[in-house]
Design an enzyme around this catalytic site. Sequence first.
Site, PDB file in Angstrom:
ATOM      1  N   THR A 152    -131.820  38.416 -72.307  1.00 24.86           N
ATOM      2  CA  THR A 152    -130.479  39.018 -72.326  1.00 24.86           C
ATOM      3  C   THR A 152    -130.113  39.383 -70.886  1.00 24.86           C
ATOM      4  O   THR A 152    -129.610  38.555 -70.150  1.00 24.86           O
ATOM      5  CB  THR A 152    -130.415  40.246 -73.254  1.00 24.86           C
ATOM      6  OG1 THR A 152    -131.504  41.122 -72.965  1.00 24.86           O
ATOM      7  CG2 THR A 152    -130.471  39.826 -74.712  1.00 24.86           C
ATOM      8  N   LYS A 179    -139.146  39.391 -73.844  1.00 23.70           N
ATOM      9  CA  LYS A 179    -137.888  39.672 -73.168  1.00 23.70           C
ATOM     10  C   LYS A 179    -137.681  41.174 -73.181  1.00 23.70           C
ATOM     11  O   LYS A 179    -138.151  41.889 -74.061  1.00 23.70           O
ATOM     12  CB  LYS A 179    -136.704  38.944 -73.812  1.00 23.70           C
ATOM     13  CG  LYS A 179    -136.362  39.304 -75.246  1.00 23.70           C
ATOM     14  CD  LYS A 179    -135.594  40.577 -75.486  1.00 23.70           C
ATOM     15  CE  LYS A 179    -134.357  40.680 -74.624  1.00 23.70           C
ATOM     16  NZ  LYS A 179    -133.682  42.017 -74.866  1.00 23.70           N
ATOM     17  N   THR A 190    -136.424  48.126 -76.034  1.00 19.50           N
ATOM     18  CA  THR A 190    -135.639  46.959 -76.423  1.00 19.50           C
ATOM     19  C   THR A 190    -136.314  45.737 -75.902  1.00 19.50           C
ATOM     20  O   THR A 190    -136.062  45.267 -74.826  1.00 19.50           O
ATOM     21  CB  THR A 190    -134.208  46.961 -75.957  1.00 19.50           C
ATOM     22  OG1 THR A 190    -133.483  46.087 -76.794  1.00 19.50           O
ATOM     23  CG2 THR A 190    -133.966  46.460 -74.621  1.00 19.50           C
ATOM     24  N   GLU A 277    -133.829  46.746 -65.370  1.00 19.99           N
ATOM     25  CA  GLU A 277    -132.467  46.571 -64.862  1.00 19.99           C
ATOM     26  C   GLU A 277    -132.282  47.300 -63.531  1.00 19.99           C
ATOM     27  O   GLU A 277    -132.385  48.524 -63.457  1.00 19.99           O
ATOM     28  CB  GLU A 277    -131.467  47.067 -65.901  1.00 19.99           C
ATOM     29  CG  GLU A 277    -131.426  46.164 -67.120  1.00 19.99           C
ATOM     30  CD  GLU A 277    -130.577  46.700 -68.258  1.00 19.99           C
ATOM     31  OE1 GLU A 277    -130.250  45.905 -69.151  1.00 19.99           O
ATOM     32  OE2 GLU A 277    -130.245  47.902 -68.257  1.00 19.99           O
ATOM     33  N   ASN A 401    -125.372  47.640 -66.613  1.00 24.66           N
ATOM     34  CA  ASN A 401    -124.950  48.134 -67.919  1.00 24.66           C
ATOM     35  C   ASN A 401    -123.444  48.317 -68.015  1.00 24.66           C
ATOM     36  O   ASN A 401    -122.860  48.148 -69.091  1.00 24.66           O
ATOM     37  CB  ASN A 401    -125.686  49.444 -68.233  1.00 24.66           C
ATOM     38  CG  ASN A 401    -127.107  49.195 -68.670  1.00 24.66           C
ATOM     39  OD1 ASN A 401    -127.360  48.875 -69.822  1.00 24.66           O
ATOM     40  ND2 ASN A 401    -128.047  49.312 -67.745  1.00 24.66           N
ATOM     41  N   SER A 406    -118.700  42.514 -70.076  1.00 22.78           N
ATOM     42  CA  SER A 406    -117.542  41.928 -69.396  1.00 22.78           C
ATOM     43  C   SER A 406    -117.858  40.539 -68.872  1.00 22.78           C
ATOM     44  O   SER A 406    -118.971  40.089 -68.893  1.00 22.78           O
ATOM     45  CB  SER A 406    -117.106  42.843 -68.259  1.00 22.78           C
ATOM     46  OG  SER A 406    -118.143  43.029 -67.331  1.00 22.78           O
TER      47      SER A 406
END
Length: 406
Positions: A152, A179, A190, A277, A401, A406
């Site tokens: 993702t 992942k 997650t 991230e 995030n 978008s």
Amino acid sequence: MAVNLTEKTAEQLPDIDGIALYTAQAGVKKPGHTDLTLIAVAAGSTVGAVFTTNRFCAAPVHIAKSHLFDEDGVRALVINTGNANAGTGAQGRIDALAVCAAAARQIGCKPNQVMPFSTGVILEPLPADKIIAALPKMQPAFWNEAARAIMTTDTVPKAASREGKVGDQHTVRATGIAKGSGMIHPNMATMLGFIATDAKVSQPVLQLMTQEIADETFNTITVDGDTSTNDSFVIIATGKNSQSEIDNIADPRYAQLKELLCSLALELAQAIVRDGEGATKFITVRVENAKTCDEARQAAYAAARSPLVKTAFFASDPNLGKRLAAIGYADVADLDTDLVEMYLDDILVAEHGGRAASYTEAQGQAVMSKDEITVRIKLHRGQAAATVYTCDLSHGYVSINADYRS
């Protein structure tokens, strides 16, 4: 920017006898992205799995749990990215079951022999029609391609392999993919993780081993403290290496196989943190000399998930107060702070309730400027220890995030 993490090649990820991989572009994620993976499992294989503890767990988690223990046995795992099928109510379960039925038709098994997995945006209906339409178009894939297909916000596909002796005569192979990049916190985070081995293990024993491995690997990482709705960790044992079945935890091969698979799973778990991230640093937090393992883990997580501590790592700020404060609010009963010692790598930075006399700001700055750092905390109240892996918190985390949809 992943921290010291590179993509594995197909040659580094050997096939596992009894496993076939397929991928396709279903259009769930974004046009042009491979976002659908099917792991076909040979008849007679056993499967162990553990799932998120989030009470708002996704529809595919409900279905996968029920199919895991079906007497017919698992024959396929189908994984989509781009849509979590979470917060979708009864329709989400209907959609997950429809995907299972379509995958079953594709490989020639019963729908209850398919375990579904989804990851991506929450609160959006699953476009099951796109997945069902893509299943007949799937193409054979290598492990590195499957690792990329389940991503993702990941920036690097995560895969690893191991090979070793289990018993006196048999060599066992194992390959896995995972992942995860954000919403990473134990129990579970997650993340999706899938490991396949050619060892032969009874289902009850494999289920116990899977839980133990998860506790020692995927449940020792944190990126942002959020526990996701879709987390799943699966181990498949195909039994194709001709060894006799491991059907008892007292069998010496149980510990040997667990050690081999634990090493693989830990590499995958650490890869998730390295690709956290916006991460620029990989941090190991180890608490020693605690009364119990739970106490050690509690203190380690307090330091590892603190936003103040994590942003200090990003800024290469050697300010010690934030780290000591995190240990102080870890709710360790009757903690004698005068006994606590804290180290940055091998440098003693705090003791006797305050800053170590030998410590200098220049020493701390030198360590904090590295991209891999170990924080070691000694409580001096017992023999238990625990290790947690985390990353820094950067501007990139906010940007990723903020821009995700978008």
